[in-house]
Design a protein around this motif. Structure first.
Motif, PDB file in Angstrom:
ATOM      1  N   GLN A  30      13.057  -1.541  -9.803  1.00 22.99           N
ATOM      2  CA  GLN A  30      11.665  -1.959 -10.267  1.00 22.99           C
ATOM      3  C   GLN A  30      11.449  -0.557 -11.056  1.00 22.99           C
ATOM      4  O   GLN A  30      11.528   0.610 -10.271  1.00 22.99           O
ATOM      5  CB  GLN A  30      11.011  -2.050  -8.978  1.00 22.99           C
TER       6      GLN A  30
ATOM      7  N   PHE B 271      -1.346   1.877 -12.499  1.00 25.06           N
ATOM      8  CA  PHE B 271      -2.250   1.636 -11.498  1.00 25.06           C
ATOM      9  C   PHE B 271      -3.082   3.022 -11.198  1.00 25.06           C
ATOM     10  O   PHE B 271      -3.965   3.235 -10.561  1.00 25.06           O
ATOM     11  CB  PHE B 271      -1.892   0.756 -10.120  1.00 25.06           C
TER      12      PHE B 271
ATOM     13  N   TYR C  16       7.084   8.852  -7.084  1.00 31.67           N
ATOM     14  CA  TYR C  16       6.724   8.890  -8.400  1.00 31.67           C
ATOM     15  C   TYR C  16       7.370  10.172  -8.939  1.00 31.67           C
ATOM     16  O   TYR C  16       6.803  11.448  -8.434  1.00 31.67           O
ATOM     17  CB  TYR C  16       5.057   8.941  -8.649  1.00 31.67           C
TER      18      TYR C  16
ATOM     19  N   LEU D 282       2.513 -10.784 -10.704  1.00 25.04           N
ATOM     20  CA  LEU D 282       3.553 -10.026 -10.564  1.00 25.04           C
ATOM     21  C   LEU D 282       4.594 -10.939  -9.773  1.00 25.04           C
ATOM     22  O   LEU D 282       5.395 -10.137  -8.983  1.00 25.04           O
ATOM     23  CB  LEU D 282       3.370  -8.947 -10.280  1.00 25.04           C
TER      24      LEU D 282
ATOM     25  N   HIS E 219       9.956   4.854  -2.515  1.00 27.61           N
ATOM     26  CA  HIS E 219       8.761   4.756  -3.567  1.00 27.61           C
ATOM     27  C   HIS E 219       8.076   6.161  -4.100  1.00 27.61           C
ATOM     28  O   HIS E 219       6.921   6.289  -4.152  1.00 27.61           O
ATOM     29  CB  HIS E 219       7.417   4.016  -2.977  1.00 27.61           C
TER      30      HIS E 219
ATOM     31  N   ASP F  55       6.313  -2.889 -14.966  1.00 30.15           N
ATOM     32  CA  ASP F  55       6.355  -2.711 -13.602  1.00 30.15           C
ATOM     33  C   ASP F  55       7.056  -4.274 -13.154  1.00 30.15           C
ATOM     34  O   ASP F  55       6.428  -5.150 -12.658  1.00 30.15           O
ATOM     35  CB  ASP F  55       4.425  -3.101 -13.227  1.00 30.15           C
TER      36      ASP F  55
ATOM     37  N   PRO G 157      -1.024   4.625  -3.569  1.00 30.52           N
ATOM     38  CA  PRO G 157      -0.190   3.744  -3.786  1.00 30.52           C
ATOM     39  C   PRO G 157       1.373   4.178  -3.666  1.00 30.52           C
ATOM     40  O   PRO G 157       2.187   4.322  -4.193  1.00 30.52           O
ATOM     41  CB  PRO G 157      -0.415   3.493  -5.327  1.00 30.52           C
TER      42      PRO G 157
ATOM     43  N   TYR H  48       8.587   1.140 -12.464  1.00 34.31           N
ATOM     44  CA  TYR H  48       7.240   0.925 -12.687  1.00 34.31           C
ATOM     45  C   TYR H  48       6.501   2.183 -13.377  1.00 34.31           C
ATOM     46  O   TYR H  48       6.773   3.500 -12.981  1.00 34.31           O
ATOM     47  CB  TYR H  48       6.578   1.047 -11.172  1.00 34.31           C
TER      48      TYR H  48
ATOM     49  N   LEU I 126       2.394  -7.180  -0.180  1.00 35.18           N
ATOM     50  CA  LEU I 126       3.290  -6.196  -1.306  1.00 35.18           C
ATOM     51  C   LEU I 126       3.732  -5.038  -0.174  1.00 35.18           C
ATOM     52  O   LEU I 126       3.054  -4.554   0.754  1.00 35.18           O
ATOM     53  CB  LEU I 126       2.316  -5.600  -2.160  1.00 35.18           C
ATOM     54  N   HIS I 127       5.260  -4.405  -0.399  1.00 34.49           N
ATOM     55  CA  HIS I 127       5.455  -3.407   0.189  1.00 34.49           C
ATOM     56  C   HIS I 127       5.503  -3.436   1.766  1.00 34.49           C
ATOM     57  O   HIS I 127       5.091  -2.233   2.103  1.00 34.49           O
ATOM     58  CB  HIS I 127       5.091  -2.136  -0.349  1.00 34.49           C
TER      59      HIS I 127
ATOM     60  N   GLU J  19      12.794   2.066  -8.259  1.00 33.71           N
ATOM     61  CA  GLU J  19      12.747   1.765  -6.981  1.00 33.71           C
ATOM     62  C   GLU J  19      13.937   0.509  -7.040  1.00 33.71           C
ATOM     63  O   GLU J  19      13.839  -0.575  -7.387  1.00 33.71           O
ATOM     64  CB  GLU J  19      11.364   0.913  -6.352  1.00 33.71           C
TER      65      GLU J  19
ATOM     66  N   ASN K  40       8.570  -4.522  -2.766  1.00 34.16           N
ATOM     67  CA  ASN K  40       8.098  -5.518  -3.587  1.00 34.16           C
ATOM     68  C   ASN K  40       7.141  -6.613  -3.314  1.00 34.16           C
ATOM     69  O   ASN K  40       6.694  -6.772  -1.911  1.00 34.16           O
ATOM     70  CB  ASN K  40       8.966  -5.871  -4.532  1.00 34.16           C
TER      71      ASN K  40
HETATM   72  C1  GLA Z   1       4.823  -1.299  -6.803  1.00 28.83           C
HETATM   73  C2  GLA Z   1       4.448  -2.424  -7.611  1.00 28.83           C
HETATM   74  C3  GLA Z   1       3.390  -2.015  -8.354  1.00 28.83           C
HETATM   75  C4  GLA Z   1       2.109  -1.065  -7.608  1.00 28.83           C
HETATM   76  C5  GLA Z   1       2.838  -0.132  -7.157  1.00 28.83           C
HETATM   77  C6  GLA Z   1       1.838   0.683  -6.111  1.00 28.83           C
HETATM   78  O1  GLA Z   1       5.805  -0.507  -7.826  1.00 28.83           O
HETATM   79  O2  GLA Z   1       5.283  -3.205  -8.329  1.00 28.83           O
HETATM   80  O3  GLA Z   1       2.725  -3.124  -8.915  1.00 28.83           O
HETATM   81  O4  GLA Z   1       1.773  -2.247  -6.684  1.00 28.83           O
HETATM   82  O5  GLA Z   1       4.179  -0.474  -6.213  1.00 28.83           O
HETATM   83  O6  GLA Z   1       0.554   0.816  -6.754  1.00 28.83           O
END
Ligand code: GLA
Length: 393
Positions: free
Chosen positions: A330, A336, A223, A253, A221, A293, A110, A332, A146-147, A358, A121
Motif C-alpha cells: 500500500q 489525510f 510515515y 477504498l 505503518h 492510497d 493515524p 499512501y 481498518l487496521h 505498507e 487495510n
Molecule cells: C492507511 C489507509 C489510509 C489511511 C491511513 C491512516 O494507509 O490506507 O486510507 O486510513 O492508513 O490514516
C-alpha cells in the motif's frame, strides 16, 4: 639411554616453542576479532518511556549502528517513534513521523510508526465468513474495519526481548491476542522482530500461530519524510513500485475485486516517478484515493523476498528501498494528514508530509475469492519478512 634423553629433551623444547608461537597467533586473532566487533558493533539500549492512561508501563529501545542509523521502538504498539539515517553529506536526521511523548500516541492518530494487526487495510463492513460462520469485527472506518479495529495491535503493550550479536541488534516483540479480540477468531500468538543491521537496513519479521482458523495480515505503518524536514511535503520524492497491476477501489477504498493494469495511468511507477507528477490527475482512482492510497499487486510473487518499492529524495540524497515476500504494497501519500497533529519540535504535520509503504496482502482479502488467501490455520506458521534499507545517491 643418553641419546634417548637428549632426544626427548629436544622434542619437548621444540613443542614448547611451537605452542608459544601458536598461542601468540591466536591471541592476535582474538585481538583482531575484538577490534572488528567494536567497529561493527550495533547497540541496543532500554529505557522506561512512560505509563499509559490505563496505567501500563511502556519501555523504549534504542537500536544504533556504526553507520549513523538509529531507531527507537516502544513496547506500546511496537511503534517506531524515531528513525534517523544519514543524508548524502553524512548528516543523520529524523526521517519518520512521530510524537515526542507517549500521551500523544495514546490519543487517536493515524497509526504513526505502528505495528498493524490483526488485519492491515480495510475489511468491507467489518464482516467475513470462515467455514460458513460469519464474523463481525469492530468497525472504525465508516462501516468498515481498518487496521485491526479501534483497539488493534497499534494500541497494545508488547513484551520485548533484546539481543545483540556482532553487527546486528534485534528486538523481539510478543503479543498474545485473545480469541475474538476485535471480533477475530482464534487465540493468536504474534512475534514481530525488528533487526537493525550495519548496512543501514531494518528487517521486520512477523511470525504468528493460532489455535482456531482465522485471517491475518500484519504490516508496519511508518510515515517517511526522507528530506528530514517535516514541514516539507513528500511530493518531490521519486517512487518506484515493481508492479504491473493495482487493486482498484470504490469510494470507501474497498477493492472492486478486479485488478487494473497500471500502463498509461497515474499508477505506473515501474520507472521512478515524482509523486507530485500525477497526484492531482483527473483520474477516477486518484479521486477515490484523494491521491495515492492504493495497494499495488507486486510482481514476482513466487520469488520470496524481493525488491518491491523505493522512495528517493533528491535534495537529501536519501533512498529507501523496501524488500518483501508479501504480494502487495500500500503506497499512501499522507492524504489525510491535515495539520492537526503536533510535530516533535513545534508545528503540525501538514497534508502529504509523510508517505507510507505498507507491505501486505490485498485489502478485503477475506471477502475476495480471487485474491491470495489470508487464512491462517492451526498448526501453520505465519512467517513474513520486510526490509527497509536506507542509502544515499
Ligand atoms: C492507511 C489507509 C489510509 C489511511 C491511513 C491512516 O494507509 O490506507 O486510507 O486510513 O492508513 O490514516
Amino acid at each position: 639411554m643418553n641419546v634417548l634423553k637428549r632426544c626427548i629433551y629436544g622434542f619437548s623444547i621444540l613443542s614448547l616453542a611451537l605452542l608459544t608461537i601458536e598461542c601468540k597467533g591466536s591471541q592476535k586473532d582474538e585481538k583482531q576479532e575484538n577490534t572488528t566487533q567494536k567497529k561493527n558493533n550495533v547497540s541496543i539500549e532500554k529505557k522506561e518511556y512512560g505509563t499509559t492512561p490505563a496505567g501500563q508501563k511502556v519501555d523504549i529501545y534504542t537500536l544504533k549502528n556504526q553507520k549513523g542509523m538509529e531507531v527507537n521502538i516502544m513496547t506500546y504498539g511496537g511503534i517506531i517513534t524515531s528513525l534517523k539515517v544519514p543524508n548524502k553529506a553524512g548528516v543523520s536526521e529524523e526521517v519518520a513521523i512521530g510524537f515526542n511523548n507517549l500521551e500523544q500516541y495514546t490519543k487517536p492518530n493515524p497509526y504513526f510508526g505502528a505495528l498493524i494487526g490483526r488485519f492491515g487495510n480495510r475489511i468491507a463492513k467489518g464482516k467475513f465468513t470462515l467455514d460458513g460462520k460469519e464474523y463481525q469485527l469492530a468497525t472504525n472506518n465508516g462501516k468498515n474495519a481498518l487496521h485491526g479495529g479501534p483497539e488493534g495491535f497499534h494500541r497494545r503493550i508488547w513484551t520485548a526481548e533484546e539481543a545483540k550479536g556482532g553487527d546486528v541488534a534485534t528486538l523481539k516483540l510478543k503479543y498474545i491476542s485473545k480469541d475474538m479480540e476485535e471480533g477475530y477468531p482464534g487465540h493468536l500468538t504474534v512475534f514481530v522482530t525488528y533487526t537493525l543491521k550495519n548496512d543501514n537496513s531494518l528487517d521486520v519479521l512477523y511470525e504468528a500461530t493460532t489455535d482456531k482458523k482465522t485471517v491475518l495480515n500484519l504490516t508496519q505503518h511508518s510515515y517517511f519524510n526522507l528530506s528530514g524536514d517535516f514541514s516539507k511535503p513528500i511530493l518531490n520524492d521519486e517512487i518506484t513500485i515493481d508492479a504491473d497491476k493495482l487493486v482498484p477501489v470504490d469510494a470507501d477504498l474497498i477493492p472492486t475485486g478486479k485488478l487494473m493494469d497500471v500502463t498509461n495511468t497515474p499508477f505506473d511507477f515501474r520507472k521512478p516517478k515524482v509523486i507530485g507528477k500525477d497526484i492531482e490527475a483527473k483520474d477516477d482512482q486518484i479521486k477515490k484515493g484523494l491521491g495515492y492510497d492504493h495497494c499495488w499487486v507486486l510482481n514476482n510473487q513466487d520469488k520470496g523476498e524481493r525488491f518491491a518499492a523505493s522512495a528517493y529524495n533528491p535534495t537529501s540524497g536519501r533512498l529507501l528501498e523496501v524488500f518483501t515476500d508479501q504480494p502487495g504494497i500500500q503506497f499512501y501519500s499522507g492524504n489525510f494528514l491535515d495539520g492537526t497533529l503536533p510535530m516533535r519540535n513545534g508545528g503540525t504535520y501538514a497534508h502529504r508530509t509523510g508517505l507510507c509503504l505498507e507491505t501486505q496482502h490485498y485489502p478485503d482479502s477475506p471477502n475476495q475469492k480471487d485474491f491470495p488467501t489470508t487464512v491462517l490455520n492451526p498448526g501453520e506458521n505465519y512467517k513474513t519478512k520486510t526490509t527497509f534499507k536506507f542509502s544515499v545517491k
